[in-house]
Design a protein around this motif. Structure first.
Motif, short mmCIF file in Angstrom:
data_model
loop_
_atom_site.label_atom_id
_atom_site.label_comp_id
_atom_site.label_asym_id
_atom_site.label_seq_id
_atom_site.Cartn_x
_atom_site.Cartn_y
_atom_site.Cartn_z
N ALA A 51 57.13 92.09 63.21
CA ALA A 51 56.42 90.81 63.02
C ALA A 51 57.22 89.90 62.08
O ALA A 51 57.33 88.69 62.32
CB ALA A 51 55.02 91.06 62.48
N ALA A 52 57.79 90.48 61.03
CA ALA A 52 58.57 89.69 60.08
C ALA A 52 59.81 89.11 60.77
O ALA A 52 60.15 87.94 60.56
CB ALA A 52 58.98 90.53 58.88
N GLN A 53 60.48 89.91 61.59
CA GLN A 53 61.67 89.43 62.29
C GLN A 53 61.32 88.29 63.24
O GLN A 53 62.07 87.33 63.38
CB GLN A 53 62.35 90.57 63.06
N LYS A 54 60.16 88.40 63.88
CA LYS A 54 59.72 87.34 64.79
C LYS A 54 59.48 86.04 64.01
O LYS A 54 59.87 84.96 64.45
CB LYS A 54 58.45 87.79 65.50
N GLU A 55 58.82 86.16 62.86
CA GLU A 55 58.57 84.98 62.02
C GLU A 55 59.88 84.39 61.50
O GLU A 55 60.05 83.16 61.48
CB GLU A 55 57.66 85.34 60.85
N ILE A 56 60.81 85.24 61.11
CA ILE A 56 62.11 84.78 60.61
C ILE A 56 62.84 84.01 61.70
O ILE A 56 63.41 82.94 61.45
CB ILE A 56 62.95 85.96 60.09
N ALA A 57 62.82 84.54 62.91
CA ALA A 57 63.48 83.87 64.03
C ALA A 57 62.86 82.50 64.29
O ALA A 57 63.57 81.53 64.55
CB ALA A 57 63.42 84.73 65.29
N ALA A 58 61.54 82.42 64.20
CA ALA A 58 60.86 81.14 64.43
C ALA A 58 61.24 80.13 63.35
O ALA A 58 61.50 78.96 63.64
CB ALA A 58 59.35 81.34 64.47
N VAL A 59 61.29 80.58 62.11
CA VAL A 59 61.65 79.69 61.00
C VAL A 59 63.10 79.23 61.15
O VAL A 59 63.41 78.05 60.96
CB VAL A 59 61.43 80.39 59.63
N GLN A 60 63.99 80.16 61.52
CA GLN A 60 65.39 79.78 61.70
C GLN A 60 65.55 78.78 62.84
O GLN A 60 66.34 77.84 62.73
CB GLN A 60 66.24 81.03 61.97
N ASP A 61 64.80 78.96 63.91
CA ASP A 61 64.87 78.03 65.03
C ASP A 61 64.40 76.64 64.61
O ASP A 61 65.05 75.64 64.92
CB ASP A 61 64.01 78.56 66.19
N ARG A 62 63.28 76.60 63.86
CA ARG A 62 62.78 75.31 63.36
C ARG A 62 63.80 74.66 62.44
O ARG A 62 64.06 73.45 62.53
CB ARG A 62 61.46 75.52 62.60
N ALA A 63 64.39 75.44 61.55
CA ALA A 63 65.38 74.91 60.62
C ALA A 63 66.61 74.39 61.36
O ALA A 63 67.16 73.34 61.01
CB ALA A 63 65.79 75.98 59.61
N PHE A 64 67.02 75.11 62.40
CA PHE A 64 68.18 74.67 63.19
C PHE A 64 67.90 73.32 63.84
O PHE A 64 68.73 72.42 63.80
CB PHE A 64 68.51 75.72 64.25
N LYS A 65 66.71 73.18 64.40
CA LYS A 65 66.35 71.92 65.06
C LYS A 65 66.27 70.78 64.05
O LYS A 65 66.74 69.67 64.31
CB LYS A 65 65.02 72.07 65.80
#
Length: 112
Positions: A51-65
Motif C-alpha cells: 500500500a505504501a509503494q502504491k501511494e509513493i508511486a501516486a505521489v511521484q506521478d503527481r510530482a512529475f506532472k
C-alpha cells in the motif's frame, strides 16, 4: 501406618505435579497466543508495504506532472524574453542561471 504415610505423600506429590502441569499448560497457551499475534502482525507487513509503494508511486506521478508544468511555464517565460529580442546571455544573467539552462529550457532550439 507406614503405608498411610506413603499414600498421603503420593497424594500430595500428585497434587503438586498437577499444579505444576497446569501452570505449564497455562504458560504454553499464553506463548501460543503470543506467537499467533506475532504471525498475524508480520503477515500484514507485506500488505502495508504494498500500500505504501502504491501511494509513493501516486505521489511521484503527481510530482512529475506538476514539475513538468512548472518547467513548461519557466520555458515559456524564457521564450517570451527571447522573443522580445533579449540576448540569451542577458536572459541568463537576469534569471541568475547559467546560459546552458536557457538553451536546455528551450530544448536546444533556437528562438524564432
Amino acid at each position: 501406618m507406614a503405608e498411610v504415610r506413603n499414600s498421603i505423600k503420593q497424594t500430595n506429590a500428585r497434587a503438586r505435579a498437577r499444579e505444576r502441569a497446569a501452570e505449564f499448560r497455562a504458560k504454553q497457551d499464553q506463548l501460543e497466543q503470543l506467537a499467533t499475534d506475532y504471525f498475524v502482525a508480520t503477515g500484514s507487513l507485506e500488505e502495508i508495504d504494498a500500500a505504501a509503494q502504491k501511494e509513493i508511486a501516486a505521489v511521484q506521478d503527481r510530482a512529475f506532472k506538476q514539475s513538468a508544468l512548472a518547467r513548461d511555464h519557466a520555458a515559456a517565460a524564457i521564450s517570451s524574453m527571447l522573443e522580445l529580442g533579449t540576448p540569451r546571455g542577458e536572459v541568463a544573467e537576469r534569471l541568475g542561471v547559467p546560459l546552458r539552462e536557457i538553451k536546455k529550457s528551450l530544448g536546444g532550439l533556437s528562438p524564432s
